[in-house]
Design a protein around this motif. Structure first.
Motif, PDB file in Angstrom:
ATOM      1  N   VAL A 278      -5.479  -4.997   5.793  1.00 62.71           N
ATOM      2  CA  VAL A 278      -4.585  -6.029   6.320  1.00 62.71           C
ATOM      3  C   VAL A 278      -3.349  -6.161   5.441  1.00 62.71           C
ATOM      4  CG1 VAL A 278      -4.354  -8.512   6.685  1.00 62.71           C
ATOM      5  CG2 VAL A 278      -6.375  -7.321   7.542  1.00 62.71           C
ATOM      6  N   ILE A 279      -3.531  -6.102   4.124  1.00 60.02           N
ATOM      7  CA  ILE A 279      -2.394  -6.196   3.208  1.00 60.02           C
ATOM      8  C   ILE A 279      -1.464  -4.992   3.371  1.00 60.02           C
ATOM      9  CG2 ILE A 279      -1.720  -6.188   0.774  1.00 60.02           C
ATOM     10  CD1 ILE A 279      -4.225  -7.820   0.177  1.00 60.02           C
TER      11      ILE A 279
ATOM     12  N   PRO B  55      -7.705  -2.046  10.162  1.00 59.42           N
ATOM     13  CA  PRO B  55      -8.831  -1.863   9.234  1.00 59.42           C
ATOM     14  C   PRO B  55      -9.691  -0.673   9.618  1.00 59.42           C
ATOM     15  CG  PRO B  55      -8.583  -4.177   9.788  1.00 59.42           C
ATOM     16  CD  PRO B  55      -7.657  -3.422  10.700  1.00 59.42           C
ATOM     17  N   ALA B  56     -10.035   0.139   8.611  1.00 64.46           N
ATOM     18  CA  ALA B  56     -10.864   1.322   8.849  1.00 64.46           C
ATOM     19  C   ALA B  56     -12.203   0.939   9.462  1.00 64.46           C
ATOM     20  CB  ALA B  56     -11.073   2.074   7.532  1.00 64.46           C
TER      21      ALA B  56
ATOM     22  N   GLY C 180     -15.773  -6.419   3.745  1.00 64.38           N
ATOM     23  CA  GLY C 180     -14.753  -7.439   3.507  1.00 64.38           C
ATOM     24  C   GLY C 180     -13.597  -6.967   2.646  1.00 64.38           C
ATOM     25  N   GLY C 181     -13.904  -6.301   1.532  1.00 67.82           N
ATOM     26  CA  GLY C 181     -12.846  -5.840   0.635  1.00 67.82           C
ATOM     27  C   GLY C 181     -11.933  -4.828   1.305  1.00 67.82           C
ATOM     28  N   GLY C 182     -12.517  -3.915   2.089  1.00 69.50           N
ATOM     29  CA  GLY C 182     -11.717  -2.916   2.782  1.00 69.50           C
ATOM     30  C   GLY C 182     -10.838  -3.516   3.866  1.00 69.50           C
TER      31      GLY C 182
ATOM     32  N   THR D 174      -8.278  -5.866  -5.697  1.00 64.52           N
ATOM     33  CA  THR D 174      -8.558  -6.750  -4.565  1.00 64.52           C
ATOM     34  C   THR D 174      -9.643  -6.166  -3.671  1.00 64.52           C
ATOM     35  OG1 THR D 174      -6.280  -7.557  -4.580  1.00 64.52           O
ATOM     36  CG2 THR D 174      -7.537  -7.890  -2.561  1.00 64.52           C
ATOM     37  N   THR D 175      -9.560  -4.863  -3.422  1.00 67.09           N
ATOM     38  CA  THR D 175     -10.588  -4.194  -2.617  1.00 67.09           C
ATOM     39  C   THR D 175     -11.951  -4.305  -3.274  1.00 67.09           C
ATOM     40  OG1 THR D 175      -8.907  -2.593  -1.916  1.00 67.09           O
ATOM     41  CG2 THR D 175     -11.206  -2.034  -1.474  1.00 67.09           C
ATOM     42  N   ALA D 176     -11.976  -4.140  -4.602  1.00 64.93           N
ATOM     43  CA  ALA D 176     -13.245  -4.136  -5.335  1.00 64.93           C
ATOM     44  C   ALA D 176     -13.912  -5.504  -5.378  1.00 64.93           C
ATOM     45  CB  ALA D 176     -13.015  -3.617  -6.759  1.00 64.93           C
ATOM     46  N   VAL D 177     -13.129  -6.554  -5.556  1.00 67.83           N
ATOM     47  CA  VAL D 177     -13.729  -7.881  -5.739  1.00 67.83           C
ATOM     48  C   VAL D 177     -13.804  -8.674  -4.439  1.00 67.83           C
ATOM     49  CG1 VAL D 177     -12.860  -7.944  -8.112  1.00 67.83           C
ATOM     50  CG2 VAL D 177     -11.545  -9.071  -6.313  1.00 67.83           C
ATOM     51  N   GLY D 178     -13.077  -8.223  -3.391  1.00 60.69           N
ATOM     52  CA  GLY D 178     -12.990  -9.020  -2.170  1.00 60.69           C
ATOM     53  C   GLY D 178     -14.307  -9.219  -1.462  1.00 60.69           C
TER      54      GLY D 178
END
Length: 218
Positions: free
Chosen positions: A54-55, A60-61, A47-49, A128-132
């Motif tokens: 997207v941002i 997405p990888a 999800g975080g990635g 954002t990547t870490a907490v998403g």
């Protein structure tokens, strides 16, 4: 693929795995079936990635590289065969979540910098990547997100890791050793905050939530 890209990919896949394990552990605690465990592991791990990509406005990888689908599957199988005690799940979940947080705040920042974002935007995207993934995991599982738990700190360690990565990369100092050291620092801070109840100042100085007062023995 150069050395920096290989390091980033390895750290990213490890982060996916650790967060995926936390998702499967939460699924086990909630009594989900195996399919639910795999879905929650995938959501937590990827999800975080996905939000990050997207941002950045890039595919997405997780959808471009099938390798990213392996860690959630491994995590689901691991929890299915190894997990045996509900009484231990909270502690183990925090440890795996902290490991994913530590790695993703680094890899998210690295990818943002690689796509030309300015340092401040790269740091924010690293957080954002870490907490998403953890946020999506907790919301779907009907849990209060750890991001909003006043009894410890969650986003601050990720911010610290993102700042360190942003400082290392422009000077050419980022490598496997410095990246591991930065991730270890974030991991240690997150686990210590959970263990000893460190927390940030509350939104209103004169108001203390009832559950936080109980946690402090009041």
């Amino acid at each position: 693929m150069d050395t920096a890209d290989r390091i980033a990919l390895i750290l990213d896949l490890l982060g996916v795995f650790f967060f995926a394990v936390s998702g499967s552990l939460l699924a086990a605690r909630k009594g989900f079936d195996l399919v639910g465990s795999l879905l929650l592991a995938s959501l937590a791990g990827l999800g975080g990635g996905v939000v990050r990509d997207v941002i950045i406005d890039t595919p997405p990888a997780a959808f471009n590289d099938p390798t990213y689908l392996v860690p959630p599957l491994l995590a689901t199988v691991l929890v299915y065969f190894v997990f045996s005690g509900v009484e231990k799940v909270r502690r183990v979940l925090v440890i795996f979540d902290a490991a994913g947080l530590a790695l993703f705040c680094i890899t998210g920042t690295l990818k943002a910098l690689a796509f030309g974002l300015n340092p401040v935007a790269a740091m924010l995207l690293g957080v954002t990547t870490a907490v998403g993934g953890g946020l999506l995991r907790d919301v779907v599982a009907n849990e209060v997100p750890q991001l909003f738990d006043p009894r410890d700190i969650y986003a601050l360690p990720a911010m610290l890791g993102a700042v360190v990565a942003t400082l290392l990369v422009p000077h050419g100092w980022f490598n496997l050793v410095t990246g591991t050291a930065a991730a270890s620092m974030v991991f240690s801070l997150r686990v210590l905050a959970w263990r000893y109840g460190w927390h940030a100042p509350l939104a209103a100085r004169a108001w203390t939530p009832r559950r936080l007062r109980r946690g402090n023995g009041a």
